[in-house]
Write a protein that holds these residues in place. Structure first.
Motif, PDB file in Angstrom:
ATOM      1  N   ARG A 113       0.697  -1.197  -0.048  1.00 13.32           N
ATOM      2  CA  ARG A 113      -0.040   0.002  -0.127  1.00 13.32           C
ATOM      3  C   ARG A 113       0.773   1.352   0.096  1.00 13.32           C
ATOM      4  NH1 ARG A 113      -4.718  -1.181  -2.235  1.00 13.32           N
ATOM      5  NH2 ARG A 113      -5.188  -3.266  -1.319  1.00 13.32           N
ATOM      6  N   SER A 114       0.206   2.233  -0.519  1.00 12.21           N
ATOM      7  CA  SER A 114       1.152   3.435  -0.794  1.00 12.21           C
ATOM      8  C   SER A 114       1.654   4.246   0.317  1.00 12.21           C
ATOM      9  CB  SER A 114       0.421   4.522  -1.785  1.00 12.21           C
ATOM     10  OG  SER A 114      -0.837   4.652  -1.249  1.00 12.21           O
ATOM     11  N   GLU A 141      -8.383   2.427 -10.469  1.00 17.10           N
ATOM     12  CA  GLU A 141      -9.156   2.756  -9.193  1.00 17.10           C
ATOM     13  C   GLU A 141      -8.429   2.696  -7.848  1.00 17.10           C
ATOM     14  OE1 GLU A 141     -13.777   2.341 -10.118  1.00 17.10           O
ATOM     15  OE2 GLU A 141     -12.316   0.767 -11.006  1.00 17.10           O
ATOM     16  N   GLY A 142      -7.569   1.610  -8.087  1.00 15.07           N
ATOM     17  CA  GLY A 142      -6.550   1.448  -6.809  1.00 15.07           C
ATOM     18  C   GLY A 142      -7.144   0.110  -5.967  1.00 15.07           C
ATOM     19  N   LYS A 178      -6.265   6.609  -9.700  1.00 14.56           N
ATOM     20  CA  LYS A 178      -5.125   6.664  -8.982  1.00 14.56           C
ATOM     21  C   LYS A 178      -3.897   6.758 -10.120  1.00 14.56           C
ATOM     22  CE  LYS A 178      -6.445   5.679  -4.613  1.00 14.56           C
ATOM     23  NZ  LYS A 178      -7.786   5.952  -5.036  1.00 14.56           N
TER      24      LYS A 178
END
Lengths: 684, 603
Positions: free
Chosen positions: A195-196, A227-228, A240
Motif C-alpha cells: 500500500r502506498s 481505481e486502486g 489513482k
C-alpha cells in the motif's frame, strides 16, 4: 487527442456480445480444453523471451539499483551484499511467477464454478480478436474496472480462453497473506504491491524498477486497476496516478515505442461481495482476507449470480493521446536511470487516467436488474404502492427507453423474463410479498458484540442495520445507472429550486454542484462543460427542462423528473449533513468523529420515518467523497498524526459552500431538528 | 599494391588530375538515377515467364551473374511482379520543359571575359539542379523541377571562384556550389521561390592536387576533386587519405567538408573534421582561412567548424589541406555471425570500450543479412554463408534462429602483424559473446554490396517501389531502443497510410567512444496510394521525430540541407540558431548563397 469528443460520444447501442462459456457448456470434455496446446499472443515480442527470474535478476543488476546500493553501503557502512540480499527479498515478495500447470488447473476449476453459478460470461469477442491482432509491438496494459475480487481471476480466464498471454497483474499485498492464495495468484502472473502509505524508499525504488523492467523487457501484457481498490459502491472511483505513472515512464523516456491501454468494463448481474460491501459502506470493518474466508465463500457455489459482462474498450495509444504535447527528447541528455518524470509529464498523466476511466464507465453493460433497482428505489423513496410484476415491467420498459436514449447499453432480450430472472438471482434481496408485489427482503440483523475499535464510524443499532442493509444493497445496483443520469439530475435540481435561468446562470450553478460531486460521480474538471452541454440537450429532448426565450425552465416529464430527483437526493442529504457536522465541529477534528456524528444524525433522521430518508445516506464512501471534495476545494486540510486522519476546517469558506448547497436540499426541516438534537447530545 | 615511390622521383606539381567523370557528367553517369550508365539491375523475362535478374557491367564483382533469388524476394517482400513491364523514365529534358535561363546577357558576357567556362544548356542545368534524394530521382523520372539553375559555371581554380563570387555579389545573383551531386539532404536543390538568377558553381574542373607535403603527410587539393580520383592519384604515390564515404566514387572533397562527411574507415583515419588541416572558403566578404598549417591550435573558436557543415550557405570551399597516410601494407576483410542484433550491438560496445575497432566494423540486422543472401548468385540463403559453416551447424548446434541472425563485417588495415593481432583479439571476444567468425568472403561481399545497394532503388522505381535511407548517431545505451522504436513507428505509420508491403531495416555502421551510428533503409510499394514522395516524407518525418525522441541526432553524416531543416533549431537551441544567422549575415549580407540549407532564409 480531443478528449472532449469521447465524453460527448453516444454509446453504440448495437454492441455485440458472445457468451464464451457457451463453448465450455457444449464441449464433451473441459479437461481436453484446458490442457490444449496454447499459442498465447504476447504483448511485446522480445528477441530473447524473458522469464520471471530474469526480470528479478535484471532489476537487481540495473544501474539504478546498483548505484543505490553502493550509496547505501557507503552511507551506512554496511557491505553492499547486505542490501543486495534485501533487494532479493523484496523482489521475491513482488515478483510474479508463471506456472502453466496451475493455470490449467485453475482454468478447470473456474470452468466448473462458472458453469454452475453463472448463466454466461458475455464479451465483445470481435474487439478481443482485434486487440489480439494488434499485440506484439509494444506494451499492452489491460485496465479493468474493479468491483469484485472476481475481476482479475475472470480477466485471466478470459485471456486463457482467447489465447492472449495471461497478464502480469498488479495485486494488493492483502492477498499475499492468504495461505495458498498468494502463491496461486503469483503462479498465475500476479505481482504484489504494498500500500502506498508505506514509505520504505528501498522498496519503492525496487518496485518502480520492477515495473520499468516489465515494461521495457517483458513480453506479457500488464494489468492493473486504475481505481486502486475495489469499488464498494459499484460505481467508479477516482483514478489513482501512482502505478500508471510508473507504467508511462518508459514511454516518456522513449524506451518503448508506445503503450496501449485497453479499458475493460466488467459488470455483474449480481456482485459476489454485495453483502460484504453493504456492511463496509455502513462502516462495519472489513474482515481480513483469509483463506478460510475464501473457503467460506465457496458457499457461493450454492447461489446463482446471473450473467457477467466484459466490455473490452477501444485501446488508447499513449503516443496518440499525448501527441505533440509531450517532448520525449527532453530526456536525451544524462543517463535515463538518473532521471525522473518532469512536472509537465506528471501533469499530463491524470487526463489519460480519467480518459481510461471514462471509457470504462461508458463501456459498462447495464442489466435489467439495474433498472428494477432504480424503479424499486424510487417507489420506496416516494412511499408509493409497491409494483406487481406487470407494473414493474412497464416501468422498466419505460426506463429502458430513457436510458438507451442517454447512451446506456442494456442487455435484455425480454423485459418480463429478465425481471423473473432477477427474482431468482437476487432472491436474497427482492421477492414477492403476500400481495404479489415486488418488495425488498427483510432479514433481521443481530450484530452481537462489536469490537468498537474496528468500527469506522458510528455504531448503528440492529434496528437501523436491519432496515438499512437491503436499501444499501439495492443502491449498489442503482449506482451504475447514475453515470447516465446524474448530470440531468443536477440540472433538474437547479431549475427546480431556482426557477427559470439563462444558460450562463444555469452553467454557474451546475458547475458548482458538478465539481462538488466530482469525486462521487467521477469527472475531470476540464470535461464539465462538454458534459453540461450534452446533458442540456438530453434534458430538453426528454422534456425534463424546456427552453423558451433563451431561458431554461422545468419541462413536463414529471415521471422522469421525480425519478431523477429521488436518485440524486441521498447524495444531497449526505453532503449537506457532512457540512452541518463540520460547521459544528471544533477547528480540527478527527475523521472518525466527523463520520460518526454524520451517521448519528442520519440514523436519527432515518428512525424518524416521518419523511423517507434513504439509508444509503449513511454510507461512508459518499461521506468520505464529500470530505475529499472539500479538501480539493481547500475548505478542509488533511492532517495525519500517528496514523490518525484529522481535518482542519476553514469555517468561513465552509459556510459559503454550505449555503450554496442548501439551496438544493429537498427539505431542511430534518437538518435543523438534527442540529438541535446534536447540540443536545454534545451537552450530554 | 603499387611499389613505394622512390624518393628521387620528382612529381610535377600541381598534378592535373584527369577525372574519371567527364565535364558533361551525363556521358558517364545516369542523368536520372544513381551511378554509372553501364551499371544497373536489369530484369529479363523469357517466353516462359522465367525471370532473371542481374547486374550489368563489370565495374562491380556482382556484375553479369544471374541473381536467382531476387525475383521471389521482390514478390514476397514488396509485392513486385517482375514479369510486368517496368515503368520507364521520361526522356532527357528538353528546352521546352523548363523556363529559359534568367541569367542576363551582360553576366554571360562578363563570364566570357573572365574566361570561365559556362553553359545554359537545359540538360546541364537540370543535371545540377538536384542531389540523390528520392524526391530528386522521382522528379527526374516523372516530372519537372520547380526551379533549376539559370547557368552552370566551371571555375578551374581558387581565383576563378573569387571572381565569380565577387561578380555574383555585385550583381545580386545567387550561387549554389555543386560538387559530386550525391547530396541526400536536398542541399543543392534550388530554392523554389528564388526570384534572382541562380548560378550553379560546379567545382569538378577545379580538381588539381596542388602539392604534397611528405614531411607532414598532408596534401593540398582543390575542392572539386572526386574521391576515387584523389585516392587513385595518391595511391600512385603510395598514399591514401583513408576517407571513404560510401559515395566516394562520385562525391567531392569540397562536398565532404561542406557536409561533415564520414568515411567507412574513420576508425583508422578519422572523419573529415579530423582529416582537414587547413581549408579556404571564398565568401561574399572575402576568403576565410588561417595563416598556418598546424596540427592544432588554441585560438578562440575554431572557424574550420564554421566551414565544416556549412552546406554551401556561407561560401565556396576551394582548397583543402588534408592529411594523407602511407598505403597500408595489409588489408583484410572479416565477418562474424551473431545470434541476434542485441548481442551484436553489445559486442560492438565492448570493442569500442576497449578501443579495438578495426578500420571498419558494421553490423547488419537480420533483414539486411537476408537481403545480402538474396543478392548471391548461388542457391539458398545459407549456401555460401560462412566459409565451411553450414546452416545445420548454426541453427541446430549453435541454436541460432534464422530470423534473428545478424552478420558483422570487418575491415582491417595496417601492418600484417597488427592486422593479425587485431583479428585475434576481436574473434576471441566474439566467442565470449556466443558469436562465430564467418570468414573473409562474407566480409568482402558486405562492403562490395554497400556500393551496389545504391543501384537497387533505380530498379525498384520501375516497379512502383520507392526506397530511401536515413541515418543517425546515438549514445550506446539508447542504440537498441532507438533502432527498435524507429522500426516500430515506421511499421505503424505504413499501416496507417495503407502501405501493405514495405521493408525497414538497419545496420550499425560506425562506433565511437560514446555511441554509434545507425543507418536505416526504408522501401515500400506505393501502387495505388498516391504520390510516393509525399508518402515517404510522412514516413521519414515520423521516423526522424522518433529518432530524436529516442536520443538520436538530426544526422550523423548526411547533413541537414532542406530535408531536415525543421529539426535544426531544436538541435542547436535558439541561441545556436541566432549564432548561425549572425555568421550568415556577416559572411553573406546579400544572401547570395541562398541555398536555404539549415535555415529557411526570410526573403
Amino acid at each position: 487527442m480531443d478528449i472532449s469528443r469521447s465524453y460527448r460520444k453516444k454509446m453504440d447501442v448495437s454492441r455485440k456480445y458472445e457468451d464464451f462459456l457457451e463453448f465450455r457448456r457444449q464441449e464433451n470434455s473441459n479437461f481436453l480444453w484446458v490442457s490444449r496446446t496454447l499459442h498465447p499472443q504476447v504483448a511485446y515480442i522480445q528477441e530473447t523471451p524473458p522469464t520471471p527470474s530474469l526480470h528479478k535478476h535484471e532489476v537487481l543488476h540495473s544501474p539504478k539499483i546498483q548505484e543505490l546500493l553502493e550509496k547505501l553501503s557507503i552511507a551506512q557502512n554496511v557491505p553492499k551484499t547486505y542490501f543486495e540480499k534485501q533487494v532479493k527479498e523484496i523482489l521475491d515478495e513482488i515478483g510474479y511467477n508463471k506456472s502453466i500447470k496451475i493455470i490449467r488447473w485453475l482454468g478447470m476449476v473456474l470452468t466448473k464454478i462458472c458453469l454452475k453459478v453463472s448463466s454466461g460470461i458475455y464479451i465483445n469477442g470481435n474487439k478481443v480478436q482485434q486487440i489480439r491482432s494488434m499485440m506484439g509491438n509494444c506494451p499492452v496494459i489491460f485496465v479493468p474496472s474493479h468491483r469484485s475480487y472476481a475481476d482479475f481471476i475472470l480477466m485471466s480466464y478470459m485471456c486463457f480462453t482467447y489465447e492472449i498471454a495471461i497478464p502480469a497483474i498488479a495485486a494488493g499485498m492483502d492477498f499475499q497473506g492468504m495461505w495458498g492464495m498468494g502463491t496461486m495468484l503469483r503462479d498465475t502472473g500476479a505481482f504484489f504491491m504494498r500500500r502506498s502509505y508505506n514509505d520504505d524508499s528501498l522498496y519503492w525504488t525496487v518496485f518502480k524498477q520492477y515495473i520499468y523492467q516489465l515494461m521495457t523487457r517483458g513480453d506479457l501484457p500488464l494489468e492493473f486497476f486504475i481505481e486502486g481498490t475495489r469499488s464498494r459502491s459499484n460505481k467508479s472511483l477516482m483514478p489513482k496516478f501512482g502505478l500508471i505513472s510508473m507504467i508511462l515512464k518508459p514511454f516518456f523516456f522513449a524506451q518503448v515505442p508506445d503503450v496501449l491501454f485497453v479499458p475493460v468494463s466488467i459488470s455483474y448481474d449480481r456482485i459476489l461481495e454485495e453483502n460484504l460491501f453493504a456492511y463496509e459502506l455502513l462502516g462495519v470493518p472489513k474482515p481480513k482476507e483469509t483463506t478460510s474466508g475464501f473457503f467460506k465463500s465457496l458457499k457461493i457455489l450454492k447461489e446463482h449470480f446471473g450473467s457477467i459482462f466484459f466490455h473490452i474498450g477501444e485501446p488508447i495509444s499513449s503516443k496518440e493521446f499525448f501527441g505533440n504535447s509531450i517532448d520525449r527528447s527532453i530526456h536525451n541528455i544524462a543517463p535515463l536511470h538518473k532521471q525522473e518524470l518532469t512536472e509537465q509529464e506528471k501533469s499530463a498523466i491524470p487526463p489519460l487516467a480519467f480518459e481510461i476511466l471514462n471509457k470504462q464507465q461508458q463501456g459498462f453493460v447495464l442489466t435489467i436488474f439495474n433498472l428494477v433497482a432504480l424503479t424499486l428505489n424510487n417507489t420506496y423513496t416516494n412511499k408509493d404502492k409497491l409494483p406487481n410484476i406487470l407494473e414493474l415491467k412497464h416501468k422498466v420498459q419505460w426506463l429502458k427507453g430513457v436510458m438507451e436514449s442517454l447512451g446506456a447499453y442494456i442487455h435484455c432480450d425480454d423485459v418480463e423474463r429478465g425481471i423473473r430472472e432477477c427474482l431468482v438471482v437476487h432472491r436474497n434481496l427482492i421477492c414477492f410479498n403476500s400481495d404479489n408485489e415486488v418488495c425488498l427482503v427483510e432479514n433481521q440483523i443481530q450484530q452481537g458484540k462489536i469490537n468498537t475499535v474496528k468500527l469506522k464510524a458510528h455504531q448503528l443499532t440492529d434496528q437501523v442495520m436491519t432496515y438499512s442493509v437491503p436499501f444499501v444493497e439495492l443502491q449498489l445496483y442503482v449506482n451504475p445507472t447514475l453515470f447516465h443520469i446524474v448530470n440531468l439530475a443536477i440540472l433538474l435540481a437547479v431549475i427546480q429550486k431556482e426557477g427559470i435561468l439563462n444558460k450562463e446562470d444555469l452553467w454557474d450553478r451546475y458547475h458548482f454542484l458538478r465539481s462538488l460531486y466530482a469525486m462521487e460521480f467521477v469527472i475531470p474538471a476540464q470535461m464539465e462543460h462538454t458534459v453540461f452541454e450534452s446533458a442540456l440537450e438530453h434534458a430538453i429532448a426528454l422534456n425534463i427542462l424546456r427552453l423558451a426565450a433563451n431561458k431554461y425552465d422545468l419541462g413536463t416529464n414529471e415521471e422522469l423528473q421525480n425519478l431523477l430527483h429521488n436518485s440524486f437526493k441521498p447524495f444531497l442529504v449526505s453532503y449537506s449533513t457532512v457540512m452541518l457536522v463540520l460547521q459544528n465541529s471544533p477547528q480540527t477534528c478527527e475523521q472518525k468523529t466527523i463520520l460518526a456524528n454524520v451517521q448519528r444524525l442520519l440514523e436519527d433522521a432515518i428512525n424518524d420515518r416521518e419523511e423517507f430518508v434513504h439509508p444509503y445516506t449513511l454510507n461512508l464512501d459518499t461521506l468520505n467523497n464529500c470530505l475529499n471534495s472539500l479538501c480539493a476545494m481547500l475548505i478542509l486540510k488533511k492532517i495525519i498524526r500517528e496514523n490518525v486522519l484529522s481535518f482542519e476546517i476553514d469555517k468561513r469558506q465552509l459556510d459559503v459552500i454550505k449555503r450554496r448547497l442548501d439551496v438544493y436540499i429537498p427539505s431542511l426541516r430534518i437538518n435543523e431538528d438534527l442540529l438541535v438534537n446534536q447540540q443536545l447530545q454534545n451537552k450530554l | 599494391m603499387p611499389p613505394p615511390p622512390s624518393q628521387s622521383e620528382k612529381i610535377k606539381e600541381p598534378i592535373f588530375v584527369k577525372s574519371v567523370i567527364p565535364k558533361r557528367r551525363q556521358e558517364l553517369l545516369k542523368w536520372n538515377g544513381w551511378g554509372y550508365n553501364d551499371s544497373k539491375f536489369v530484369v529479363n523475362v523469357d517466353e516462359k515467364q522465367n525471370i532473371q535478374v542481374y547486374f550489368t557491367g563489370k565495374r562491380y564483382p556482382i556484375g553479369e551473374v544471374p541473381l536467382t533469388h531476387l525475383a521471389q524476394w521482390a514478390i514476397d517482400m514488396l509485392n513486385i511482379d517482375l514479369t510486368k513491364p517496368p515503368k520507364t523514365s521520361q526522356p532527357l529534358p528538353t528546352e521546352s520543359q523548363y523556363p529559359e535561363s534568367k541569367i542576363p546577357q551582360s553576366i554571360l558576357q562578363q563570364l566570357e571575359n573572365l574566361g570561365i567556362s559556362h553553359s545554359i544548356d537545359v540538360v546541364d542545368r537540370v543535371v545540377r539542379a538536384h542531389g540523390q534524394t528520392l524526391h530528386d530521382v522521382y522528379t527526374l523520372r516523372n516530372s519537372v523541377f520547380e526551379r533549376i539553375p539559370d547557368v552552370v559555371v566551371w571555375p578551374t581554380c581558387h581565383d576563378d571562384v573569387v571572381k565569380l563570387v565577387n561578380l555574383s555579389n555585385e550583381n545580386n545573383i545567387v550561387v549554389i556550389p555543386y560538387g559530386g551531386g550525391t547530396a541526400v539532404s536536398g542541399a543543392v536543390e534550388c530554392p523554389t521561390n528564388e526570384p534572382r538568377p541562380i548560378i550553379s558553381l560546379d567545382t569538378t574542373q577545379m580538381n588539381k592536387i596542388l602539392w604534397l607535403d611528405r614531411d607532414n603527410l598532408v596534401a593540398c587539393c582543390e575542392s572539386g576533386i572526386i574521391g576515387q580520383d584523389l585516392e587513385r592519384e595518391l595511391g600512385k604515390m603510395g598514399f591514401t587519405t583513408g576517407h571513404e564515404p560510401d559515395s566516394y566514387e562520385f562525391s567531392s572533397l569540397g562536398g565532404w567538408v561542406a557536409t561533415r562527411a564520414s568515411g567507412m574507415k574513420k576508425n583508422t583515419y578519422g572523419n573529415i573534421e579530423d582529416l582537414v588541416v587547413h581549408v579556404k572558403m571564398v565568401t561574399a566578404n572575402g576568403v576565410l582561412e588561417k595563416n598556418c598549417q598546424v596540427p592544432r591550435l588554441s585560438c578562440g573558436p575554431d572557424f574550420n567548424h564554421v566551414i565544416l557543415g556549412s552546406e554551401g550557405s556561407l561560401g565556396v570551399i576551394t582548397e583543402v589541406v588534408i592529411k594523407i597516410r602511407p598505403l597500408p601494407k595489409c588489408r583484410k576483410y572479416g565477418s562474424i555471425v551473431f545470434p541476434n542484433f542485441e548481442t551484436g550491438v553489445k559486442f560492438m560496445r565492448e570493442i569500442a570500450k576497449r578501443r579495438l575497432q578495426p578500420a571498419s566494423i558494421r553490423l547488419m540486422d537480420n533483414e539486411q543479412f537476408k537481403f545480402g543472401m538474396i543478392l548471391k548468385p548461388e542457391e539458398g540463403y545459407f549456401s555460401l554463408v560462412l566459409d565451411g559453416l553450414k546452416k545445420f551447424y548454426l541453427t541446430k548446434i549453435k541454436g541460432f534462429d534464422v530470423d534473428q541472425i545478424c552478420v558483422m563485417t570487418l575491415l582491417f588495415e595496417g601492418d600484417e602483424s597488427d592486422v593479425k593481432l587485431s583479428e585475434k583479439k576481436l574473434y576471441e571476444i566474439a566467442k565470449q559473446f556466443g558469436a562465430i567468425p564467418a570468414g573473409e568472403t562474407n566480409g568482402e561481399r558486405g562492403y562490395m554490396l554497400t556500393f551496389v545497394i545504391a543501384y537497387v532503388r533505380d530498379l525498384a522505381l520501375e516497379y512502383d517501389v520507392v526506397a530511401e535511407s536515413f541515418e543517425t548517431s546515438v549514445p550506446w545505451d539508447r542504440a537498441i531502443t532507438l533502432d527498435r522504436n524507429v522500426k516500430q513507428v515506421v511499421t505503424n505509420e505504413c499501416k496507417r497510410l495503407g502501405i501493405t508491403h514495405f521493408i525497414i531495416n538497419s545496420r550499425v555502421t560506425q562506433t565511437y567512444d560514446a555511441g554509434c551510428v545507425i543507418y536505416f533503409y526504408l522501401g515500400f510499394n506505393h501502387k495505388g496510394l498516391g504520390d510516393p514522395v509525399v508518402l515517404h516524407n510522412k514516413l521519414e518525418t515520423k521516423a526522424r521525430d522518433e529518432i530524436i525522441a529516442c536520443g538520436g541526432s538530426i544526422s550523423h553524416h548526411h547533413g541537414v540541407g532542406k530535408l531536415r531543416r525543421r529539426w535544426y533549431p531544436k538541435t542547436v537551441s535558439n541561441v545556436g540558431l541566432n549564432l548561425y544567422l549572425s555568421v550568415k549575415k556577416e559572411l553573406d549580407p546579400k544572401n547570395i548563397f541562398a541555398t536555404n540549407n539549415l535555415v529557411q532564409s526570410k526573403l
